[in-house]
Design an enzyme around this catalytic site. Structure first.
Site, short mmCIF file in Angstrom:
data_model
loop_
_atom_site.label_atom_id
_atom_site.label_comp_id
_atom_site.label_asym_id
_atom_site.label_seq_id
_atom_site.Cartn_x
_atom_site.Cartn_y
_atom_site.Cartn_z
N LEU A 108 9.75 121.27 37.91
CA LEU A 108 9.03 122.36 38.57
C LEU A 108 8.57 123.43 37.59
O LEU A 108 7.59 124.13 37.86
CB LEU A 108 9.91 123.00 39.64
CG LEU A 108 10.33 122.11 40.81
CD1 LEU A 108 11.17 122.90 41.80
CD2 LEU A 108 9.11 121.50 41.50
N GLY A 109 9.28 123.60 36.48
CA GLY A 109 8.89 124.65 35.55
C GLY A 109 9.83 124.74 34.36
O GLY A 109 10.81 123.99 34.26
N ASP A 146 13.47 142.47 35.96
CA ASP A 146 12.44 141.49 35.61
C ASP A 146 11.54 141.19 36.81
O ASP A 146 11.26 140.03 37.10
CB ASP A 146 13.10 140.21 35.09
CG ASP A 146 12.10 139.29 34.38
OD1 ASP A 146 11.02 139.76 34.00
OD2 ASP A 146 12.41 138.10 34.23
N SER A 200 15.71 128.13 30.35
CA SER A 200 16.04 127.03 31.25
C SER A 200 14.83 126.17 31.58
O SER A 200 13.69 126.55 31.29
CB SER A 200 16.62 127.59 32.56
OG SER A 200 15.62 128.33 33.25
N THR A 201 15.11 125.03 32.19
CA THR A 201 14.09 124.25 32.88
C THR A 201 14.51 124.15 34.34
O THR A 201 15.71 124.23 34.66
CB THR A 201 13.92 122.83 32.29
OG1 THR A 201 15.21 122.19 32.24
CG2 THR A 201 13.32 122.88 30.91
N LYS A 214 18.37 124.57 38.30
CA LYS A 214 18.03 125.37 37.12
C LYS A 214 19.02 125.03 36.02
O LYS A 214 20.21 125.35 36.12
CB LYS A 214 18.08 126.86 37.45
CG LYS A 214 17.64 127.76 36.30
CD LYS A 214 17.57 129.22 36.76
CE LYS A 214 17.02 130.12 35.67
NZ LYS A 214 16.87 131.53 36.13
#
Length: 405
Positions: A59-60, A182, A65-66, A82
């Site tokens: 997903l990203g 953030d 992280s991925t 995650k």
């Protein structure tokens, strides 16, 4: 756990039929300036983690992280995984979530924070990786805006989203004692897509697997386009969050969104989120960020950033300058800008020229209320929520809602 205990059988993914990318090209996380391959867990599509979660699609990605779409084989449900890089202090986000989950006070804002279902540790070739198991929310607000003409919505549509975000911040600040630090569009995720959309997404990934590049020690997958989901976005990603009962002066926030006390390395508190929420509101209604901050070489520069703030807000009051010894670098003893970068000819009004919606003056007054040099002059989340401008249209919307069949 043996496979006989699974209530959902792992899917078999094809070993061919996907686009194989040139191994010499840098893609996804490899494009990040701080990328170190050995820090990332070398995941394989179809892999089952912790004897429970099968990885279905990427997903990203990010510096820390991925993120992957997965299936909980025990509950036969979908999840988002995650997977953190290796390294110290990667349990900060987990500790924040543990704290948030322990808060038993009823508050509407808690419902609009992404849920953490589970966590575990996996061991890779170069160390351990913390894995957080989340509810699988939809695409981010930044992705959604890419689909909208002009990449911005009207002031009226923005209000609904910002009201909900301020309710969340009131929970974080006044109840949980947490500072997000953030707030940005990519961390606002639409609600979980409908079950059939998630199922179709899984089937499509098996029918036409994601493009990838195969290296000797790992495979780098391209992220898949996730279904959008419907409704107002939830707040996610607490990887940079802090507890408000501790003292802080670390460098936080994305460059254009940094509050002035952060730029000057002064101590900061939960009021950085108030500055931040105004920046997010601006991004929702404008196709460009309020602050550019780049010098003629295209490099983000604190001198240019502060010069833009002087143009918009005027020079800071003496009480602000006293917060940091770095103030003397940019302003003289009388509070006059030293000219380290030219003050641009900009105003809120000129930058807001293309913003669509009614009562733009009210919006700019609201923005100015949040963007104060002194953190103590900024309102709380609740005060900003109950601002007259932001409340406009709420009662009308309720009346229209009740009149519909």
């Amino acid at each position: 756990m043996s496979s006989s205990q699974w209530t959902s059988v792992p899917r078999n993914f094809p070993s061919s039929g996907f686009k194989l990318l040139d191994s010499s090209l840098h893609i996804e996380e490899e494009t990040l300036p701080t990328y170190e391959a050995q820090k990332y867990y070398p995941i394989q599509q179809g892999e089952v983690l912790n004897n429970r979660y099968q990885v279905l699609a990427k997903l990203g990605y990010g510096v820390t992280s991925t993120v992957w779409f997965g299936r909980d084989l025990v509950n036969s449900s979908y999840v988002a995984l995650k997977i953190y890089v290796t390294g110290e202090k990667r349990d900060d986000e987990l500790n924040i979530y543990r704290h948030l989950n322990s808060v038993e006070v009823e508050h509407p804002g808690k419902r609009f924070i992404r849920k953490l279902f589970d966590h575990f540790i996996i061991t890779g070739p170069h160390g351990q990786h913390i894995c957080l198991v989340h509810e699988p929310l939809g695409i981010s607000a930044s992705e959604l805006l890419e689909w909208i003409p002009g990449k911005a919505v009207t002031l009226e549509d923005m209000k609904v989203c910002i009201r909900q975000l301020l309710v969340v911040l009131d929970f974080l600040h006044s109840v949980a004692g947490v500072i997000h630090t953030d707030l940005q569009l990519k961390n606002l995720l639409l609600p979980t897509p409908k079950p059939e959309a998630l199922s179709n997404f899984e089937e499509e990934e098996i029918r036409i697997p994601s493009a990838r590049k195969v290296l000797q020690d790992r495979t780098i997958y391209m992220s898949s386009r996730f279904p959008p989901g419907d409704g107002l976005p939830l707040l996610s990603d607490f990887g940079e969050a802090r507890f408000s009962n501790e003292k802080h002066n670390e460098d936080i926030m994305p460059n254009p969104y940094r509050a002035p006390e952060v730029i000057l390395r002064a101590s900061w508190d939960y009021k950085v989120d108030i500055w931040n929420v105004a920046m997010v509101a601006w991004d929702i209604v404008s196709s460009s960020t309020l602050i550019k901050g780049r010098n003629p070489d295209g490099i983000f520069d604190d001198r240019v950033h502060l010069a833009e703030l002087v143009a918009l807000l005027g020079c800071p009051p003496p009480s602000f300058c006293e917060r940091s010894h770095l103030s003397s670098v940019f302003w003289d003893d009388s509070g006059t800008w030293k000219g380290l970068a030219p003050i641009p000819d900009i105003t809120f009004e000129s930058l807001a020229a293309n913003i669509r919606g009614e009562d733009k003056d009210g919006f700019l007054r609201w923005i100015r209320r949040a963007l104060q040099w002194n953190p103590s002059d900024r309102p709380t989340a609740l005060e900003l929520l109950y601002d007259e401008w932001l409340m406009q249209g709420l009662e009308q919307g309720k009346r229209e809602g009740t009149s519909k069949p």
